[in-house]
Design an enzyme around this catalytic site. Structure first.
Site, PDB file in Angstrom:
ATOM      1  N   HIS A  35      14.343   4.888  -2.109  1.00 46.01           N
ATOM      2  CA  HIS A  35      15.343   4.195  -1.298  1.00 46.01           C
ATOM      3  C   HIS A  35      16.696   4.511  -1.915  1.00 46.01           C
ATOM      4  O   HIS A  35      16.853   4.433  -3.136  1.00 46.01           O
ATOM      5  CB  HIS A  35      15.144   2.679  -1.325  1.00 46.01           C
ATOM      6  CG  HIS A  35      13.718   2.250  -1.178  1.00 46.01           C
ATOM      7  ND1 HIS A  35      13.154   1.930   0.035  1.00 46.01           N
ATOM      8  CD2 HIS A  35      12.735   2.085  -2.098  1.00 46.01           C
ATOM      9  CE1 HIS A  35      11.881   1.576  -0.152  1.00 46.01           C
ATOM     10  NE2 HIS A  35      11.618   1.666  -1.438  1.00 46.01           N
ATOM     11  N   CYS A  66       3.795  11.248   1.471  1.00 42.68           N
ATOM     12  CA  CYS A  66       2.410  10.806   1.599  1.00 42.68           C
ATOM     13  C   CYS A  66       1.558  11.320   0.456  1.00 42.68           C
ATOM     14  O   CYS A  66       0.352  11.438   0.589  1.00 42.68           O
ATOM     15  CB  CYS A  66       1.807  11.294   2.928  1.00 42.68           C
ATOM     16  SG  CYS A  66       2.650  10.710   4.378  1.00 42.68           S
ATOM     17  N   ILE A 100       7.292   5.401   6.407  1.00 45.58           N
ATOM     18  CA  ILE A 100       6.817   4.025   6.453  1.00 45.58           C
ATOM     19  C   ILE A 100       6.141   3.823   5.104  1.00 45.58           C
ATOM     20  O   ILE A 100       4.963   3.618   4.978  1.00 45.58           O
ATOM     21  CB  ILE A 100       5.840   3.798   7.624  1.00 45.58           C
ATOM     22  CG1 ILE A 100       6.475   4.262   8.917  1.00 45.58           C
ATOM     23  CG2 ILE A 100       5.449   2.330   7.723  1.00 45.58           C
ATOM     24  CD1 ILE A 100       5.547   4.217  10.115  1.00 45.58           C
ATOM     25  N   GLY A 126       0.833  -1.185   0.000  1.00 43.76           N
ATOM     26  CA  GLY A 126       0.000   0.000   0.000  1.00 43.76           C
ATOM     27  C   GLY A 126       0.877   1.246   0.000  1.00 43.76           C
ATOM     28  O   GLY A 126       2.095   1.176  -0.085  1.00 43.76           O
ATOM     29  N   GLY A 127       0.235   2.387   0.100  1.00 41.63           N
ATOM     30  CA  GLY A 127       0.982   3.627   0.204  1.00 41.63           C
ATOM     31  C   GLY A 127       1.356   4.227  -1.136  1.00 41.63           C
ATOM     32  O   GLY A 127       1.013   3.727  -2.195  1.00 41.63           O
ATOM     33  N   ASP A 128       2.099   5.330  -1.043  1.00 38.91           N
ATOM     34  CA  ASP A 128       2.466   6.103  -2.219  1.00 38.91           C
ATOM     35  C   ASP A 128       3.864   5.705  -2.678  1.00 38.91           C
ATOM     36  O   ASP A 128       4.386   4.663  -2.295  1.00 38.91           O
ATOM     37  CB  ASP A 128       2.415   7.602  -1.861  1.00 38.91           C
ATOM     38  CG  ASP A 128       2.054   8.478  -3.035  1.00 38.91           C
ATOM     39  OD1 ASP A 128       2.725   8.357  -4.074  1.00 38.91           O
ATOM     40  OD2 ASP A 128       1.120   9.289  -2.903  1.00 38.91           O
ATOM     41  N   ILE A 129       4.474   6.577  -3.461  1.00 39.28           N
ATOM     42  CA  ILE A 129       5.817   6.295  -3.972  1.00 39.28           C
ATOM     43  C   ILE A 129       6.853   6.444  -2.869  1.00 39.28           C
ATOM     44  O   ILE A 129       6.705   7.266  -1.956  1.00 39.28           O
ATOM     45  CB  ILE A 129       6.139   7.233  -5.146  1.00 39.28           C
ATOM     46  CG1 ILE A 129       7.445   6.821  -5.835  1.00 39.28           C
ATOM     47  CG2 ILE A 129       6.185   8.683  -4.695  1.00 39.28           C
ATOM     48  CD1 ILE A 129       7.662   7.527  -7.163  1.00 39.28           C
ATOM     49  N   THR A 130       7.883   5.635  -2.922  1.00 41.26           N
ATOM     50  CA  THR A 130       8.947   5.669  -1.921  1.00 41.26           C
ATOM     51  C   THR A 130      10.302   5.674  -2.614  1.00 41.26           C
ATOM     52  O   THR A 130      10.497   4.969  -3.601  1.00 41.26           O
ATOM     53  CB  THR A 130       8.876   4.437  -0.989  1.00 41.26           C
ATOM     54  OG1 THR A 130       7.591   4.389  -0.386  1.00 41.26           O
ATOM     55  CG2 THR A 130       9.925   4.513   0.109  1.00 41.26           C
TER      56      THR A 130
END
Length: 207
Positions: free
Chosen positions: A86, A154, A148, A80-84
């Site tokens: 790393h 977000c 997270i 789930g969630g948006d783009i991340t």
């Protein structure tokens, strides 16, 4: 009397995102089968962008054609969630733990992850706090310092991302020291009684 909780911690160094994901999938199966104890992977990635199921490509802020030019990779995931993002010098922890055995639901689990990052920040004089309603992660005022799962934080376009180095008024120790302190904060917040530290060589053959 509850059983003593042991956390196995693996220092992985810098590892490709796809390899780390494959390893996590294997470890999740092993944890469900009771083959391994709760496990924490401590690592960094080369420049990598990941998109969750929402496929919010508009928050990438860089043309896909330019990713290879800067040596970055893009991976589509089922989370789930948006783009991340790393990348190097970013401390990343991947917990593979039995939440039910700890009596944790999803919300309390996320809260403990946020408290872990808040505790690390406080050790370097940075006052961080959980996000407001709808804003996951950890923030210093309106700047996101711990995620997270997010590049536009977000998916909120008027927010920015910051770092411990930028916010701290003291000189930070070496990256591996900071990363190990983050692990120690995790151990404390989640209430483990003991830890076993291992290197990446202990997982040879699993990825």
């Amino acid at each position: 009397m509850r059983a003593r909780r042991v956390l196995e911690i693996c220092r992985m160094g810098v590892i490709n995102y796809a390899d780390a994901l494959k390893l996590q999938e294997k470890l999740v199966l092993d944890r469900k089968a009771g083959i391994i104890p709760d496990t924490l992977l401590s690592l960094q990635h080369p420049p990598t962008y990941t998109l969750g199921k929402r496929r919010t490509d508009n928050n990438l802020l860089i043309p896909l054609s330019d990713l290879k030019k800067i040596g970055a990779q893009l991976h589509y995931t089922q989370r789930g969630g948006d783009i991340t993002f790393h990348g190097p010098r970013q401390a990343i922890l991947y917990p593979i733990i039995a939440l039910r055995e700890m009596g944790l639901g999803a919300r309390l689990y996320v809260e403990k992850l946020e408290r872990t990052m808040i505790e690390l920040s406080s050790q370097y004089g940075v006052r961080a706090s959980p996000g407001k309603s709808g804003e996951t992660g950890v923030w210093v005022e309106d700047r996101k310092i711990g995620a997270i799962g997010h590049i536009v934080p977000c998916g909120i376009a008027n927010k920015e991302v910051t770092s411990l180095k930028r916010e701290a008024e003291v000189e930070l120790p070496a990256e591996d020291v900071v990363q190990d302190r983050l692990v120690s904060c995790f151990v404390e917040i989640f209430g483990y009684d003991s830890t076993v530290w291992k290197g990446s060589d202990s997982l040879v053959g699993t990825i």
